[in-house]
Write a protein that holds these residues in place. Sequence first.
Motif, PDB file in Angstrom:
ATOM      1  N   CYS A  17      25.649  17.621  -5.844  1.00 51.55           N
ATOM      2  CA  CYS A  17      24.302  18.195  -5.917  1.00 51.55           C
ATOM      3  C   CYS A  17      24.371  19.683  -6.236  1.00 51.55           C
ATOM      4  CB  CYS A  17      23.549  17.978  -4.605  1.00 51.55           C
ATOM      5  SG  CYS A  17      23.121  16.260  -4.314  1.00 51.55           S
ATOM      6  N   LEU A  18      25.263  20.384  -5.582  1.00 50.61           N
ATOM      7  CA  LEU A  18      25.406  21.818  -5.828  1.00 50.61           C
ATOM      8  C   LEU A  18      25.934  22.090  -7.230  1.00 50.61           C
ATOM      9  CD1 LEU A  18      26.787  22.989  -2.379  1.00 50.61           C
ATOM     10  CD2 LEU A  18      24.476  23.271  -3.289  1.00 50.61           C
ATOM     11  N   ALA A  19      26.824  21.226  -7.717  1.00 49.83           N
ATOM     12  CA  ALA A  19      27.385  21.400  -9.049  1.00 49.83           C
ATOM     13  C   ALA A  19      26.300  21.288 -10.119  1.00 49.83           C
ATOM     14  CB  ALA A  19      28.491  20.382  -9.303  1.00 49.83           C
ATOM     15  N   PHE A  20      25.327  20.416  -9.906  1.00 50.73           N
ATOM     16  CA  PHE A  20      24.251  20.257 -10.876  1.00 50.73           C
ATOM     17  C   PHE A  20      23.218  21.369 -10.741  1.00 50.73           C
ATOM     18  CE2 PHE A  20      25.586  16.616 -12.988  1.00 50.73           C
ATOM     19  CZ  PHE A  20      26.067  15.705 -12.078  1.00 50.73           C
ATOM     20  N   GLY A  21      23.213  22.080  -9.626  1.00 47.46           N
ATOM     21  CA  GLY A  21      22.346  23.245  -9.449  1.00 47.46           C
ATOM     22  C   GLY A  21      20.869  22.943  -9.444  1.00 47.46           C
ATOM     23  N   SER A  22      20.501  21.747  -9.087  1.00 48.32           N
ATOM     24  CA  SER A  22      19.092  21.373  -9.088  1.00 48.32           C
ATOM     25  C   SER A  22      18.573  21.317  -7.664  1.00 48.32           C
ATOM     26  CB  SER A  22      18.915  20.022  -9.770  1.00 48.32           C
ATOM     27  OG  SER A  22      17.598  19.574  -9.611  1.00 48.32           O
ATOM     28  N   GLY A  23      17.687  22.217  -7.332  1.00 46.33           N
ATOM     29  CA  GLY A  23      17.097  22.242  -5.996  1.00 46.33           C
ATOM     30  C   GLY A  23      16.300  20.990  -5.710  1.00 46.33           C
ATOM     31  N   SER A  24      15.587  20.485  -6.711  1.00 39.58           N
ATOM     32  CA  SER A  24      14.787  19.288  -6.481  1.00 39.58           C
ATOM     33  C   SER A  24      15.683  18.078  -6.258  1.00 39.58           C
ATOM     34  CB  SER A  24      13.846  19.032  -7.660  1.00 39.58           C
ATOM     35  OG  SER A  24      14.586  18.779  -8.835  1.00 39.58           O
ATOM     36  N   LEU A  25      16.840  18.058  -6.907  1.00 41.50           N
ATOM     37  CA  LEU A  25      17.788  16.967  -6.698  1.00 41.50           C
ATOM     38  C   LEU A  25      18.322  16.992  -5.273  1.00 41.50           C
ATOM     39  CD1 LEU A  25      19.413  14.612  -7.826  1.00 41.50           C
ATOM     40  CD2 LEU A  25      21.137  16.234  -8.555  1.00 41.50           C
ATOM     41  N   VAL A  26      18.645  18.197  -4.788  1.00 38.37           N
ATOM     42  CA  VAL A  26      19.139  18.329  -3.417  1.00 38.37           C
ATOM     43  C   VAL A  26      18.076  17.887  -2.438  1.00 38.37           C
ATOM     44  CG1 VAL A  26      19.915  19.964  -1.664  1.00 38.37           C
ATOM     45  CG2 VAL A  26      20.769  20.152  -3.995  1.00 38.37           C
ATOM     46  N   THR A  27      16.826  18.312  -2.657  1.00 41.36           N
ATOM     47  CA  THR A  27      15.730  17.924  -1.777  1.00 41.36           C
ATOM     48  C   THR A  27      15.543  16.422  -1.798  1.00 41.36           C
ATOM     49  OG1 THR A  27      14.639  20.022  -2.204  1.00 41.36           O
ATOM     50  CG2 THR A  27      13.285  18.264  -1.291  1.00 41.36           C
ATOM     51  N   HIS A  28      15.605  15.844  -2.986  1.00 43.98           N
ATOM     52  CA  HIS A  28      15.422  14.399  -3.104  1.00 43.98           C
ATOM     53  C   HIS A  28      16.567  13.654  -2.433  1.00 43.98           C
ATOM     54  CE1 HIS A  28      12.646  11.597  -4.829  1.00 43.98           C
ATOM     55  NE2 HIS A  28      13.654  10.819  -5.184  1.00 43.98           N
ATOM     56  N   MET A  29      17.785  14.171  -2.580  1.00 39.48           N
ATOM     57  CA  MET A  29      18.936  13.543  -1.938  1.00 39.48           C
ATOM     58  C   MET A  29      18.817  13.621  -0.426  1.00 39.48           C
ATOM     59  SD  MET A  29      20.949  12.118  -4.031  1.00 39.48           S
ATOM     60  CE  MET A  29      22.444  11.950  -3.083  1.00 39.48           C
ATOM     61  N   ARG A  30      18.302  14.745   0.109  1.00 44.16           N
ATOM     62  CA  ARG A  30      18.111  14.861   1.552  1.00 44.16           C
ATOM     63  C   ARG A  30      17.150  13.800   2.050  1.00 44.16           C
ATOM     64  NH1 ARG A  30      17.384  21.309   2.067  1.00 44.16           N
ATOM     65  NH2 ARG A  30      19.558  21.860   1.745  1.00 44.16           N
ATOM     66  N   ALA A  31      16.079  13.566   1.293  1.00 45.30           N
ATOM     67  CA  ALA A  31      15.118  12.542   1.685  1.00 45.30           C
ATOM     68  C   ALA A  31      15.768  11.168   1.682  1.00 45.30           C
ATOM     69  CB  ALA A  31      13.912  12.564   0.747  1.00 45.30           C
ATOM     70  N   ILE A 102      26.416   6.654  -6.263  1.00 44.22           N
ATOM     71  CA  ILE A 102      25.686   7.647  -7.030  1.00 44.22           C
ATOM     72  C   ILE A 102      24.466   6.968  -7.633  1.00 44.22           C
ATOM     73  CG2 ILE A 102      25.807   9.271  -8.966  1.00 44.22           C
ATOM     74  CD1 ILE A 102      28.937   9.175  -8.466  1.00 44.22           C
ATOM     75  N   VAL A 103      23.282   7.515  -7.323  1.00 48.58           N
ATOM     76  CA  VAL A 103      22.012   6.910  -7.751  1.00 48.58           C
ATOM     77  C   VAL A 103      21.232   7.931  -8.547  1.00 48.58           C
ATOM     78  CG1 VAL A 103      19.880   5.835  -6.957  1.00 48.58           C
ATOM     79  CG2 VAL A 103      21.974   5.514  -5.647  1.00 48.58           C
ATOM     80  N   ARG A 104      20.757   7.548  -9.696  1.00 46.38           N
ATOM     81  CA  ARG A 104      19.923   8.439 -10.508  1.00 46.38           C
ATOM     82  C   ARG A 104      18.473   8.282 -10.075  1.00 46.38           C
ATOM     83  NH1 ARG A 104      19.990   9.560 -16.872  1.00 46.38           N
ATOM     84  NH2 ARG A 104      18.110  10.814 -16.911  1.00 46.38           N
ATOM     85  N   ARG A 105      17.850   9.397  -9.792  1.00 44.00           N
ATOM     86  CA  ARG A 105      16.447   9.388  -9.385  1.00 44.00           C
ATOM     87  C   ARG A 105      15.598  10.025 -10.466  1.00 44.00           C
ATOM     88  NH1 ARG A 105      15.894   5.649  -5.750  1.00 44.00           N
ATOM     89  NH2 ARG A 105      17.389   5.874  -4.098  1.00 44.00           N
ATOM     90  N   ALA A 106      14.385   9.514 -10.634  1.00 42.15           N
ATOM     91  CA  ALA A 106      13.458  10.055 -11.625  1.00 42.15           C
ATOM     92  C   ALA A 106      12.968  11.414 -11.150  1.00 42.15           C
ATOM     93  CB  ALA A 106      12.288   9.105 -11.820  1.00 42.15           C
ATOM     94  N   GLY A 107      12.830  12.341 -12.094  1.00 41.95           N
ATOM     95  CA  GLY A 107      12.308  13.680 -11.770  1.00 41.95           C
ATOM     96  C   GLY A 107      10.804  13.626 -11.583  1.00 41.95           C
TER      97      GLY A 107
END
Length: 108
Positions: A17-31, A102-107
Amino acid sequence: MSITSTRRVSAAVIALCLAFGSGSLVTHMRAQVAQIDLSSAESLRQAIEQNTGNRVKLKLTSGQDLEGQVSKVGSHAVSLTELSGMEFFDATVRLDEVAAVIVRRAGK
């Protein structure tokens, strides 16, 4: 799966998550992680089971990646169909060989 293995998997997911640098991805992963009991030896099985019918990428302990649609999840194995790059093949993978899900989530 031991607690050490669970911590390694959690650290790997956070690092990705940190490598991709996407805050929304990190938030979504936390959920997503909040819905899975990470203290359980069954956490990887639960993560895969929640994605039945969806495409996932499994990182195996051997280092190999398998991507496909989750068909069935049992107590010891998972069945993937429509494998990427091998569309005419299915796979059955032992759960104790899965290092990460590893799961891809829609933005949004």
